[in-house]
Design an enzyme around this catalytic site. Structure first.
Site, short mmCIF file in Angstrom:
data_model
loop_
_atom_site.label_atom_id
_atom_site.label_comp_id
_atom_site.label_asym_id
_atom_site.label_seq_id
_atom_site.Cartn_x
_atom_site.Cartn_y
_atom_site.Cartn_z
N ASP A 183 -85.09 56.12 -1.76
CA ASP A 183 -85.91 57.01 -2.37
C ASP A 183 -86.54 56.34 -3.75
O ASP A 183 -85.78 55.49 -4.58
CB ASP A 183 -84.89 58.22 -3.11
N HIS B 154 -88.50 59.67 -0.54
CA HIS B 154 -88.59 60.98 -1.28
C HIS B 154 -89.37 61.81 -0.49
O HIS B 154 -89.46 63.13 -1.18
CB HIS B 154 -88.98 60.76 -2.98
N SER C 222 -85.96 67.84 -4.83
CA SER C 222 -86.09 67.09 -6.09
C SER C 222 -85.91 68.21 -7.42
O SER C 222 -84.85 68.65 -7.67
CB SER C 222 -87.49 66.40 -6.06
#
Lengths: 274, 274
Positions: free
Chosen positions: B221, B253, B145
């Site tokens: 996600d 995620h 991320s």
């Protein structure tokens, strides 16, 4: 049964459920990993019982079981370690009350109202899992610390319900340990004869285990004096119990120990369940 | 450098250190996994940069990297994601201030005093690791991320310092995303020309990457609109950049996504570092 969360994991599904529990008289939460193979038909179940202070979540996120369960096609059930909620009695100590159910049915006030983790694991949650998840009637059981105590005592007392057994750093002899005497007296009262059916070493002496047994213990565990691996090792040898106690050099009591050997335990159960 | 904790893990050692940081002007914490092979001589290093809200701890406990790093003989460094402490500016939002350093050197008040995570990773922590741990000068870098953004941008701007590169669900195009515009304007000011050197897609367009590049992204996600995998995939294809963007069916995620593919990423780096 309500789905609290769902995450894709190693091609399978990591689920968290909550459900009203008649046994514990409160809402209970558990996690279930379903491997990819569960999409094609029922799979065997590995029960993982957690230790003091844990919920369903610790081993689910830190235990490293999913990868190996996906490989071998096992579902893994992660129950909570006690009843929970505002109406449930608790104690300020970390090792009594919420997070510390010790896998017994309490008979003393104030605990007896909700603290029935033995029946919850052996009967109620088992039925819920069998009725609602794509599993078949082949069950292995393992656990860590207080959960290793739970796994061994529950399996030995219910050999017809479980087909394979292992433990990580179990509390082996709680009738002779401060991790045990405190909780057994609080939950069951001072008559120590009622404690014996929750002591892995005493149960092994009485019943043995029908198959072989795998126990891992870290030699650097900060709680060795409370866990007493020597009591179980001694009894296994005396009783000529098939199995092995592996003293793992330098490992402590953390999930770094558990996940270092998660592969071996999942393989052990898979070989006996499949 | 002070040892905060040490745990045996997969035959190696999981360490957490703290140290005074001249770059960030505060005490900083990082985790280092040393595989069994490090007892016999220096090993290559894999840097794992974490995402928003994380510390050094999240990936260390939930990422599942140790097993594979032990197999392949890689050290893994898990830095924190920002400066920390009472004297360090913060924001109420989860995505600005502490836990959200974005791997830049802030030039604006109040951030510029401490928020120098770019220099911290590229220079200071690298020196500390090289000087104090049994590692050799072969470095891979990955992250998740915001940390995937950090890994790609840092590697592309310092191709001489890194030998392999991958990312999990990276923020690929922060100059065009609410995960990026907010932080880059706060840390660097409103002149968007200064932002380009922190945008993976723009850097890839300018520099390319000297080797091949692995990116995993979950199709389920919840932050796809902010991560913009299409921007990086488009630029990789336009630039004929060797590598692959793998859209992983149904993954979200979380660390359940990261640890499902930790094995592949460690193998990827090991093949290029050893």
């Amino acid at each position: 049964m309500e789905v609290i969360s769902e995450n894709r994991s190693f091609g399978g599904r990591q689920l968290v459920y909550s459900h009203p529990s008649n046994t514990c008289g409160c809402e209970m939460t558990f996690a279930a990993y379903l491997p990819p193979q569960a999409a094609d038909g029922p799979v065997p179940v590995l029960w993982y019982l957690s230790g003091l202070t844990c919920t369903h979540e610790n081993a689910m996120t830190k235990g490293g079981f999913q990868e190996h369960a996906a490989k071998h096609g096992l579902a893994v059930i992660f129950p909570d370690t006690s009843p929970r909620g505002d109406g449930v009695s608790d104690d300020e100590a970390y090792d009594l009350g919420q997070g510390a159910g010790f896998y017994v049915n309490a008979t003393r006030n104030p605990w007896r109202t909700h603290y029935r983790m033995y029946d919850y694991i052996v009967s109620e949650l088992r039925s819920i899992v069998m009725d609602n998840l794509p599993v078949r009637d082949r069950h292995g059981i393992t656990g860590h610390s207080m959960g290793g105590h739970g796994a061994i005592t529950i399996a030995l007392r219910n050999a017809g319900l479980f087909d394979s057994l292992s433990a990580f750093a179990p509390i082996t002899n709680p009738t002779q340990s401060d991790w045990g005497r405190k909780q057994l007296s609080a939950y069951l009262g001072d008559d120590e004869s009622s404690w014996a059916e929750h002591d892995a070493t005493l149960l092994l002496q009485e019943y043995g285990w029908k198959s072989d047994l795998l126990v891992d213990q870290g030699s650097g565990d900060q709680f060795l004096d409370l866990l007493k691996p020597e009591a179980l090792a001694d009894m296994m040898a005396r009783r000529r119990q098939p199995g092995q106690v592996r003293m793992q050099d330098g490992y402590d009591h953390s999930y770094f120990f558990v996940n270092s050997f998660a592969r071996d335990h999942v393989q052990w159960h898979a070989a006996r369940l499949n």
